[in-house]
Write an enzyme that holds these catalytic residues in place. Sequence first.
Site, PDB file in Angstrom:
ATOM      1  CG  HIS A 177      -5.428  -6.425   0.108  1.00 39.37           C
ATOM      2  ND1 HIS A 177      -6.623  -6.342   0.927  1.00 39.37           N
ATOM      3  CD2 HIS A 177      -5.740  -7.283  -0.814  1.00 39.37           C
ATOM      4  CE1 HIS A 177      -7.591  -7.135   0.198  1.00 39.37           C
ATOM      5  NE2 HIS A 177      -6.895  -7.795  -0.685  1.00 39.37           N
ATOM      6  NE  ARG A 197      -6.780 -13.930   5.840  1.00 41.07           N
ATOM      7  CZ  ARG A 197      -7.300 -12.722   5.667  1.00 41.07           C
ATOM      8  NH1 ARG A 197      -7.138 -12.158   4.491  1.00 41.07           N
ATOM      9  NH2 ARG A 197      -8.083 -12.283   6.723  1.00 41.07           N
ATOM     10  CG  ASN A 242      -3.456  -2.371   6.672  1.00 36.77           C
ATOM     11  OD1 ASN A 242      -3.489  -2.149   5.684  1.00 36.77           O
ATOM     12  ND2 ASN A 242      -4.561  -3.385   7.171  1.00 36.77           N
ATOM     13  CE  LYS A 294      -3.945  -2.175   2.256  1.00 38.83           C
ATOM     14  NZ  LYS A 294      -4.803  -1.955   3.307  1.00 38.83           N
ATOM     15  CG  PHE A 298     -13.418   1.127   6.891  1.00 39.98           C
ATOM     16  CD1 PHE A 298     -12.906   0.525   5.498  1.00 39.98           C
ATOM     17  CD2 PHE A 298     -14.204   0.283   7.863  1.00 39.98           C
ATOM     18  CE1 PHE A 298     -13.249  -0.760   5.306  1.00 39.98           C
ATOM     19  CE2 PHE A 298     -14.221  -1.108   7.382  1.00 39.98           C
ATOM     20  CZ  PHE A 298     -13.750  -1.538   6.112  1.00 39.98           C
ATOM     21  CB  THR A 312      -6.900  -5.947   9.655  1.00 39.13           C
ATOM     22  OG1 THR A 312      -7.341  -7.148   8.873  1.00 39.13           O
ATOM     23  CG2 THR A 312      -7.495  -4.704   8.717  1.00 39.13           C
ATOM     24  NE  ARG A 343      -2.253  -5.977   7.231  1.00 42.24           N
ATOM     25  CZ  ARG A 343      -3.345  -6.656   6.829  1.00 42.24           C
ATOM     26  NH1 ARG A 343      -3.538  -7.578   7.587  1.00 42.24           N
ATOM     27  NH2 ARG A 343      -3.803  -6.437   5.533  1.00 42.24           N
TER      28      ARG A 343
HETATM   29  P1  CMP Z   1      -7.355  -4.737   3.520  1.00 40.06           P
HETATM   30  O1  CMP Z   1      -6.721  -6.070   3.883  1.00 40.06           O
HETATM   31  O2  CMP Z   1      -6.743  -3.946   2.536  1.00 40.06           O
HETATM   32  O3  CMP Z   1      -9.016  -4.691   3.521  1.00 40.06           O
HETATM   33  C1  CMP Z   1      -9.792  -3.625   3.802  1.00 40.06           C
HETATM   34  C2  CMP Z   1      -9.110  -2.652   4.543  1.00 40.06           C
HETATM   35  O4  CMP Z   1      -9.823  -1.638   4.823  1.00 40.06           O
HETATM   36  C3  CMP Z   1      -8.156  -3.161   5.509  1.00 40.06           C
HETATM   37  O5  CMP Z   1      -7.187  -3.858   4.926  1.00 40.06           O
HETATM   38  C4  CMP Z   1      -7.992  -1.870   6.102  1.00 40.06           C
HETATM   39  O6  CMP Z   1      -6.800  -0.953   5.849  1.00 40.06           O
HETATM   40  C5  CMP Z   1      -9.085  -0.873   5.846  1.00 40.06           C
HETATM   41  N1  CMP Z   1      -9.894  -0.437   6.813  1.00 40.06           N
HETATM   42  C6  CMP Z   1      -9.887   0.906   7.600  1.00 40.06           C
HETATM   43  N2  CMP Z   1     -10.891   0.865   8.769  1.00 40.06           N
HETATM   44  C7  CMP Z   1     -10.949  -0.482   9.014  1.00 40.06           C
HETATM   45  C8  CMP Z   1     -11.714  -1.195   9.996  1.00 40.06           C
HETATM   46  N3  CMP Z   1     -12.292  -0.483  11.062  1.00 40.06           N
HETATM   47  N4  CMP Z   1     -12.192  -2.486   9.941  1.00 40.06           N
HETATM   48  C9  CMP Z   1     -11.394  -3.250   8.980  1.00 40.06           C
HETATM   49  N5  CMP Z   1     -10.586  -2.645   7.922  1.00 40.06           N
HETATM   50  C10 CMP Z   1     -10.327  -1.268   7.971  1.00 40.06           C
END
Ligand code: CMP
Length: 140
Positions: A117, A87, A114, A11, A59, A93, A104
């Site tokens: 993805h 993962r 973060n 990212k 979000f 996450t 992460r």
């Molecule tokens: P990603 O795995 O890219 O999938 C969705 C993304 O939404 C997640 O990682 C986070 O970077 C982002 N995100 C932001 N806020 C939230 C939240 N409250 N819960 C889950 N994902 C979030």
Amino acid sequence: MAIERTLSIIKPDATRRNLTGQINARFEDAGLRIVAQKRIQLTLEQAQGFYAVHNERAFFYDLCNFMISGQVVAQVLEGKDAIAKNREVMGATNPANADEGTIRKDFAESIEANSVHGSDALDTAAWEISYFFSQIEIVG
Ligand code: CMP
């Protein structure tokens, strides 16, 4: 154990800090092969399309704007149980909940920024890979 492919995105928070090589080393050290990779600048429409599954979430707007705030590296990782392995290497996450030694935990700035993805299941991996790559761009 099946050989799988998963879609990974490094990212904008990570490309901005020049962490692409360090993150790729984590994948390769875990036995994942990078069988396709490209550095791109997403448009807002492309980011919204990729994250469409989240379009009802609070979000969503901020996430899509973050994803176009800089370049991303989209990649296909291949290996035994690649989806679960990736993962595990990424960590939770929310970096506040991520295990020691995960990408992460070590690099993420926030739940939004973060650093990486990764696809969460076989069907989403297939769709996400096809969102970024044509078959001819994947070697493996
Ligand atoms: P990603 O795995 O890219 O999938 C969705 C993304 O939404 C997640 O990682 C986070 O970077 C982002 N995100 C932001 N806020 C939230 C939240 N409250 N819960 C889950 N994902 C979030």
